[in-house]
Design a protein around this motif. Structure first.
Motif, mmCIF file in Angstrom:
data_model
loop_
_atom_site.group_PDB
_atom_site.id
_atom_site.type_symbol
_atom_site.label_atom_id
_atom_site.label_comp_id
_atom_site.label_asym_id
_atom_site.label_seq_id
_atom_site.Cartn_x
_atom_site.Cartn_y
_atom_site.Cartn_z
ATOM 1 N N LYS A 44 0.850 -1.183 0.000
ATOM 2 C CA LYS A 44 0.000 0.000 0.000
ATOM 3 C C LYS A 44 0.897 1.249 0.000
ATOM 4 O O LYS A 44 1.656 1.463 0.940
ATOM 5 C CB LYS A 44 -0.883 0.024 1.250
ATOM 6 C CG LYS A 44 -1.784 -1.192 1.373
ATOM 7 C CD LYS A 44 -2.995 -1.052 0.512
ATOM 8 C CE LYS A 44 -3.956 -2.197 0.783
ATOM 9 N NZ LYS A 44 -4.825 -2.474 -0.327
ATOM 10 N N PRO A 45 0.835 2.070 -1.031
ATOM 11 C CA PRO A 45 1.628 3.300 -1.008
ATOM 12 C C PRO A 45 1.121 4.231 0.076
ATOM 13 O O PRO A 45 -0.042 4.193 0.444
ATOM 14 C CB PRO A 45 1.401 3.893 -2.403
ATOM 15 C CG PRO A 45 0.101 3.308 -2.838
ATOM 16 C CD PRO A 45 0.018 1.943 -2.212
ATOM 17 N N SER A 46 2.012 5.052 0.604
ATOM 18 C CA SER A 46 1.595 5.949 1.683
ATOM 19 C C SER A 46 1.266 7.320 1.109
ATOM 20 O O SER A 46 0.367 7.448 0.281
ATOM 21 C CB SER A 46 2.680 6.025 2.757
ATOM 22 O OG SER A 46 3.922 6.394 2.175
ATOM 23 N N ARG A 47 1.966 8.344 1.499
ATOM 24 C CA ARG A 47 1.608 9.701 1.100
ATOM 25 C C ARG A 47 1.977 9.989 -0.350
ATOM 26 O O ARG A 47 2.882 9.388 -0.918
ATOM 27 C CB ARG A 47 2.322 10.681 2.016
ATOM 28 C CG ARG A 47 1.859 10.638 3.456
ATOM 29 C CD ARG A 47 2.925 11.101 4.429
ATOM 30 N NE ARG A 47 3.441 12.415 4.093
ATOM 31 C CZ ARG A 47 4.499 12.960 4.688
ATOM 32 N NH1 ARG A 47 5.137 12.307 5.634
ATOM 33 N NH2 ARG A 47 4.908 14.159 4.342
ATOM 34 N N LEU A 128 -7.158 6.440 -2.430
ATOM 35 C CA LEU A 128 -7.034 7.890 -2.525
ATOM 36 C C LEU A 128 -7.287 8.547 -1.169
ATOM 37 O O LEU A 128 -6.535 9.428 -0.734
ATOM 38 C CB LEU A 128 -8.021 8.409 -3.566
ATOM 39 C CG LEU A 128 -8.007 9.901 -3.882
ATOM 40 C CD1 LEU A 128 -6.782 10.259 -4.723
ATOM 41 C CD2 LEU A 128 -9.281 10.299 -4.617
ATOM 42 N N LEU A 129 -8.343 8.128 -0.486
ATOM 43 C CA LEU A 129 -8.663 8.687 0.823
ATOM 44 C C LEU A 129 -7.600 8.321 1.860
ATOM 45 O O LEU A 129 -7.234 9.145 2.704
ATOM 46 C CB LEU A 129 -10.038 8.201 1.276
ATOM 47 C CG LEU A 129 -11.217 8.669 0.427
ATOM 48 C CD1 LEU A 129 -12.511 8.003 0.900
ATOM 49 C CD2 LEU A 129 -11.354 10.185 0.452
ATOM 50 N N LEU A 130 -7.120 7.096 1.789
ATOM 51 C CA LEU A 130 -6.100 6.649 2.739
ATOM 52 C C LEU A 130 -4.809 7.448 2.582
ATOM 53 O O LEU A 130 -4.222 7.930 3.559
ATOM 54 C CB LEU A 130 -5.830 5.163 2.540
ATOM 55 C CG LEU A 130 -4.738 4.525 3.400
ATOM 56 C CD1 LEU A 130 -5.051 4.686 4.878
ATOM 57 C CD2 LEU A 130 -4.573 3.042 3.049
ATOM 58 N N ARG A 131 -4.365 7.632 1.354
ATOM 59 C CA ARG A 131 -3.107 8.332 1.120
ATOM 60 C C ARG A 131 -3.230 9.824 1.443
ATOM 61 O O ARG A 131 -2.323 10.420 2.039
ATOM 62 C CB ARG A 131 -2.653 8.131 -0.326
ATOM 63 C CG ARG A 131 -2.304 6.695 -0.664
ATOM 64 C CD ARG A 131 -1.858 6.556 -2.112
ATOM 65 N NE ARG A 131 -0.528 7.110 -2.314
ATOM 66 C CZ ARG A 131 0.107 7.105 -3.490
ATOM 67 N NH1 ARG A 131 -0.481 6.590 -4.558
ATOM 68 N NH2 ARG A 131 1.315 7.612 -3.603
ATOM 69 N N THR A 132 -4.331 10.429 1.047
ATOM 70 C CA THR A 132 -4.486 11.868 1.317
ATOM 71 C C THR A 132 -4.715 12.141 2.797
ATOM 72 O O THR A 132 -4.386 13.230 3.280
ATOM 73 C CB THR A 132 -5.631 12.468 0.489
ATOM 74 O OG1 THR A 132 -6.843 11.732 0.718
ATOM 75 C CG2 THR A 132 -5.297 12.439 -1.000
ATOM 76 N N ARG A 133 -5.273 11.170 3.524
ATOM 77 C CA ARG A 133 -5.397 11.353 4.977
ATOM 78 C C ARG A 133 -4.048 11.683 5.593
ATOM 79 O O ARG A 133 -3.930 12.598 6.430
ATOM 80 C CB ARG A 133 -5.949 10.069 5.608
ATOM 81 C CG ARG A 133 -6.029 10.117 7.135
ATOM 82 C CD ARG A 133 -6.074 8.725 7.748
ATOM 83 N NE ARG A 133 -4.831 7.991 7.503
ATOM 84 C CZ ARG A 133 -4.624 6.738 7.928
ATOM 85 N NH1 ARG A 133 -5.573 6.095 8.578
ATOM 86 N NH2 ARG A 133 -3.474 6.134 7.666
#
Length: 283
Positions: A44-47, A128-133
């Protein structure tokens, strides 16, 4: 659960063609959130943004209100009014909003979008939501470190909706609100993805920030100024090809789930009833 798409999946052909078109249009950095090998799932990519690319929230925001200022009087007034919502359905929703972990937070805006938001149903939107969080949350750090503002419960000694985190939050700066930054950033992103639902999405984004007032963990001005940090961060996110590519993939997913008549998994009637109780108007 890691979603897997195979030729036997029932997704419309136009969805697959749409994603193929996105990849061909110069967005080669689009990373698939799934793996065909359960034993070796894709990482899972992060930011999207490196730390040096984040907005400088310390210099972006004005100083927080101090005792004796009109803005501080408003902060205290809204804080006091919020006490009336304790142990109501709005308090319960504020507690739910406080959980930004995944998968729990993924469907926060599903009622506003009138669509399910899950890793299985909308994997690109979920990612998208996970990374932008994380980008949005990190963007508040320089301002928080500079402000060192005590949270409302430290001052008024009233309960909070997440007592299990009270000891940790006691040591953290209140200004600006990280949760409100995340919520407003998500609202801006989702309003762009689904403009026909923009009014409902933006209203939910405002309410998400107000949940921090209801929880007695942030002042009103913490929440208001968080929107500036969120807007600045979303603007920078648009400079990243990976973000833009995953926005297009997420937009395609929303079209698919709506074409299939899929509905939110939340109790949207109960959520609407809770949101009708406004902390700024509570007596």
């Amino acid at each position: 659960m890691t979603p897997r798409f195979t030729p036997q999946d029932t997704l419309p052909r136009r969805w697959l063609l749409g994603l193929f078109g996105v990849m061909l249009s110069g967005c080669a950095s689009l990373s698939t959130p799934s793996s065909t090998d359960p034993a070796n799932p894709a990482p899972k990519p992060s930011r999207y943004l490196d730390t040096q690319e984040l907005p400088d929230s310390k210099n972006l925001l004005p100083p927080h209100p101090t005792q004796g200022a009109a803005a501080m009087a408003l902060d205290e007034e809204i804080s006091q009014r919020s006490f009336a919502l304790r142990d109501t359905s709005r308090w319960a929703l504020a507690r739910t909003d406080a959980d930004v972990s995944f998968p729990n937070a993924a469907d926060t805006f599903s009622c506003a979008l009138n669509a399910p938001v899950t890793e299985a149903d909308t994997p690109y939107l979920y990612q998208l939501l996970l990374r932008t969080r994380d980008d949005l949350g990190y963007s508040t750090r320089s301002a928080k470190k500079h402000a060192q503002r005590p949270r409302p419960f430290v001052v008024n000694h009233e309960p909070i909706c997440t007592p299990e985190y009270q000891a940790q939050m006691f040591k953290e700066s209140s200004y600006p609100s990280g949760h409100a930054t995340v919520g407003w950033g998500w609202a801006l992103i989702l309003a762009e993805l689904s403009p026909q639902h923009a009014n409902a999405v933006l209203a939910r984004g405002l309410a998400y920030g107000e949940s921090r007032n209801v929880c007695n963990v942030h002042w009103h001005s913490d929440v208001v100024q968080a929107r500036s940090v969120a807007a600045a961060t979303v603007a920078v996110l648009h400079s990243k090809a990976a973000f833009r590519a995953e926005m297009e993939a997420a937009r395609a997913e929303l079209l698919v789930v709506r074409s299939q008549g899929m509905k939110p998994r939340r109790d949207c009637a109960a959520e609407a009833a809770a949101l009708s109780q406004l902390p700024s108007l509570a007596q």
